[in-house]
Motif scaffolding. Structure first.
Motif, PDB file in Angstrom:
ATOM      1  N   MET A   1      28.449  31.290 -40.434  1.00 50.27           N
ATOM      2  CA  MET A   1      27.835  31.436 -39.110  1.00 50.27           C
ATOM      3  C   MET A   1      26.922  32.644 -39.131  1.00 50.27           C
ATOM      4  N   SER A   2      25.702  32.430 -38.968  1.00 52.95           N
ATOM      5  CA  SER A   2      24.715  33.504 -39.013  1.00 52.95           C
ATOM      6  C   SER A   2      24.698  34.293 -37.730  1.00 52.95           C
ATOM      7  N   GLY A   3      24.333  35.580 -37.842  1.00 52.52           N
ATOM      8  CA  GLY A   3      24.142  36.390 -36.651  1.00 52.52           C
ATOM      9  C   GLY A   3      22.953  35.927 -35.847  1.00 52.52           C
ATOM     10  N   ALA A   4      22.059  35.164 -36.468  1.00 50.33           N
ATOM     11  CA  ALA A   4      20.894  34.651 -35.745  1.00 50.33           C
ATOM     12  C   ALA A   4      21.230  33.424 -34.925  1.00 50.33           C
ATOM     13  N   ASP A   5      22.477  32.965 -35.028  1.00 49.65           N
ATOM     14  CA  ASP A   5      22.892  31.800 -34.264  1.00 49.65           C
ATOM     15  C   ASP A   5      24.364  31.910 -33.922  1.00 49.65           C
ATOM     16  N   ILE A   6      24.836  31.000 -33.111  1.00 45.28           N
ATOM     17  CA  ILE A   6      26.249  30.902 -32.808  1.00 45.28           C
ATOM     18  C   ILE A   6      26.649  29.465 -33.073  1.00 45.28           C
ATOM     19  N   GLY A   7      27.499  29.277 -34.054  1.00 40.51           N
ATOM     20  CA  GLY A   7      27.946  27.927 -34.342  1.00 40.51           C
ATOM     21  C   GLY A   7      26.831  26.990 -34.722  1.00 40.51           C
ATOM     22  N   PRO A  80      28.397  24.822 -47.517  1.00 42.74           N
ATOM     23  CA  PRO A  80      29.156  24.757 -48.761  1.00 42.74           C
ATOM     24  C   PRO A  80      30.591  25.245 -48.579  1.00 42.74           C
ATOM     25  N   GLU A  81      31.464  24.814 -49.448  1.00 40.97           N
ATOM     26  CA  GLU A  81      32.888  25.117 -49.344  1.00 40.97           C
ATOM     27  C   GLU A  81      33.171  26.606 -49.243  1.00 40.97           C
ATOM     28  N   ASP A  82      32.379  27.438 -49.936  1.00 44.21           N
ATOM     29  CA  ASP A  82      32.661  28.873 -49.964  1.00 44.21           C
ATOM     30  C   ASP A  82      31.919  29.654 -48.883  1.00 44.21           C
ATOM     31  N   GLU A  83      31.329  28.954 -47.885  1.00 42.96           N
ATOM     32  CA  GLU A  83      30.580  29.653 -46.842  1.00 42.96           C
ATOM     33  C   GLU A  83      31.031  29.293 -45.425  1.00 42.96           C
ATOM     34  N   GLY A  84      31.907  28.327 -45.281  1.00 42.41           N
ATOM     35  CA  GLY A  84      32.212  27.820 -43.952  1.00 42.41           C
ATOM     36  C   GLY A  84      33.504  28.308 -43.342  1.00 42.41           C
ATOM     37  N   GLU A 192      21.752  37.714 -47.634  1.00 37.57           N
ATOM     38  CA  GLU A 192      22.546  38.919 -47.386  1.00 37.57           C
ATOM     39  C   GLU A 192      23.790  38.585 -46.562  1.00 37.57           C
ATOM     40  N   GLN A 193      23.621  37.753 -45.532  1.00 41.73           N
ATOM     41  CA  GLN A 193      24.767  37.380 -44.714  1.00 41.73           C
ATOM     42  C   GLN A 193      25.766  36.536 -45.504  1.00 41.73           C
ATOM     43  N   GLN A 194      25.263  35.623 -46.302  1.00 38.38           N
ATOM     44  CA  GLN A 194      26.160  34.808 -47.111  1.00 38.38           C
ATOM     45  C   GLN A 194      26.929  35.660 -48.112  1.00 38.38           C
ATOM     46  N   GLN A 195      26.248  36.635 -48.693  1.00 37.38           N
ATOM     47  CA  GLN A 195      26.899  37.526 -49.635  1.00 37.38           C
ATOM     48  C   GLN A 195      28.016  38.323 -48.965  1.00 37.38           C
TER      49      GLN A 195
END
Length: 413
Positions: A1-7, A80-84, A192-195
């Protein structure tokens, strides 16, 4: 979930892209409430809802007509499995799973459990103030000195996080909720957010495994006990729970503290001196802060089915942003809504949401804010925001606050 969005929804409309606009979005809210209370933004492909009754209606029907899960948005793509991991949190789950996830940790956030934390929170606050005053010379940045470190320390202690890891936690959580500035490369920003999310997940995986081997009296042990085939939590849900508690447990409280000081300073130079923890006036003023400059300005929902609201037809799968900050300034609900009234009563604000998704951490946020402000008001006098303060809004599409807040004061000996 990015800070640029919600859900999965892009929440920032064009009108709030500029720094000054997000520092004080309330004139725009007023314009929208009057002229476009429910409007569709084709650029963001999102509905915006601004009036109190409409916002409350949507939040009150989370278990029937509306969903918090981005998986219900038309065209949603599973990460992806490692980001959700954050998708598996109670924040973005519908009943009955929402209630099952919430039940794992809600005992630790019940009002009675939170009240027992007050002595420890007061001790921590006093220590932080003492440390800040050593070289303060009549001025300190309340974000660096108190509003940032205290909530991180408290939630870290509840989780059972080692002291040395707290600064790393703050960096991760700030990165995940931050919105992208116009001059930031979008691809680099997302990476950066994913990392940050992946690093935090790896950390919690290690800590959960440690708790399985060596249980302790902390929330990480509670979560580890519930994770796995015999427990209530899936692997991703356990990670999502840890990450949500860390992020929600410090970000919103940090900004509630600083927003309170802004409100007090703007209202009356003497207000700091008149508020008291003993007579309840401080608690009432904090409730007005939650209405007037709440830490969370927006939430998202998705219709489960076609819904008519305010004469508009919202289709199943549409994205909706409900603007809590606009609803809380609605003159239809709050007389003299654009005035900060410290003793406002009644005050049925939506600062912590409404309905089944009402903020689990609300009692803790209220307690931390009350203790910090009480200690400041008790130990310092003539508190004002520094006249030369250059307030920079936190760049997030739903969190509202400032990056720093320098104060000037006199020290009471």
């Amino acid at each position: 979930m990015s800070g640029a969005d919600i859900g999965g929804l892009q929440t920032f409309p064009d009108a709030l892209q500029g720094r000054d606009a997000w520092l004080d979005p309330f004139d725009w809210y007023a314009e929208m409430r009057e002229n476009a209370p429910i409007r569709y933004d084709p650029t963001r492909q999102t509905w915006d809802v601004f009036r109190y009754e409409d916002v409350k209606t949507i939040l009150a029907n989370d278990d029937e007509q509306f969903s918090t899960s981005p998986r219900n948005i038309a065209g949603f793509q599973e990460p992806p499995e490692d980001e959700g991991f954050l998708l598996e949190t109670m924040l973005l789950q519908d009943p009955p799973r929402h209630g099952e996830l919430r039940s794992v940790v809600e005992g630790a956030f019940e009002p009675r459990s939170i009240r027992e934390l007050e002595p420890r929170i007061r001790t921590l606050t006093a220590e932080l103030i003492d440390e800040a005053l050593v070289d303060a010379n009549g001025e300190l940045d309340v974000v660096d000195a108190l509003a940032y470190p205290l909530p991180v320390i408290v939630i870290a202690e509840l989780l059972g996080i080692p002291h040395d890891d707290r600064d790393q936690f703050k960096r991760w959580s700030d990165t995940i909720v931050r919105g992208a500035d116009e001059d930031v490369d979008p691809e680099a920003f997302v990476q950066e957010q994913q990392q940050a999310g992946q690093e935090m997940a790896a950390y919690f995986l290690d800590q959960i495994e440690r708790r399985r081997q060596q249980p302790q009296d902390d929330l990480l042990t509670t979560i580890a006990t519930e994770e796995g085939e015999s427990g209530q939590l899936s692997h991703r849900e356990a990670l999502g729970m840890c990450m949500l508690l860390l992020i929600a447990g410090n970000i919103t409280t940090t900004h509630l503290i600083t927003n309170a000081i802004r409100c007090f300073d703007e209202h009356d130079d003497d207000l700091f001196a008149t508020l008291s923890d003993e007579d309840g006036s401080l608690s009432a003023a904090i409730e007005e802060v939650l209405r007037y400059r709440g830490s969370v300005q927006a939430m998202t929902r998705v219709p489960r089915e076609d819904v008519e609201l305010g004469g508009k037809q919202l289709e199943a799968g549409d994205g909706i942003v409900v603007w809590l900050g606009a609803a809380n300034r609605d003159e239809r609900q709050f007389p003299d809504a654009d005035t900060f009234v410290p003793d406002r009563s009644p005050n049925q604000h939506l600062g912590f949401g409404h309905g089944i998704h009402y903020c689990l951490g609300a009692p803790l946020a209220r307690l931390e804010t009350r203790v910090v402000l009480d200690e400041l008001l008790t130990r310092l006098s003539d508190i004002t925001i520094a006249p030369d303060a250059d307030l920079t809004p936190v760049r997030s599409s739903f969190i509202y606050g400032v990056e720093s807040l320098p104060l000037r004061f006199e020290r009471d000996e």
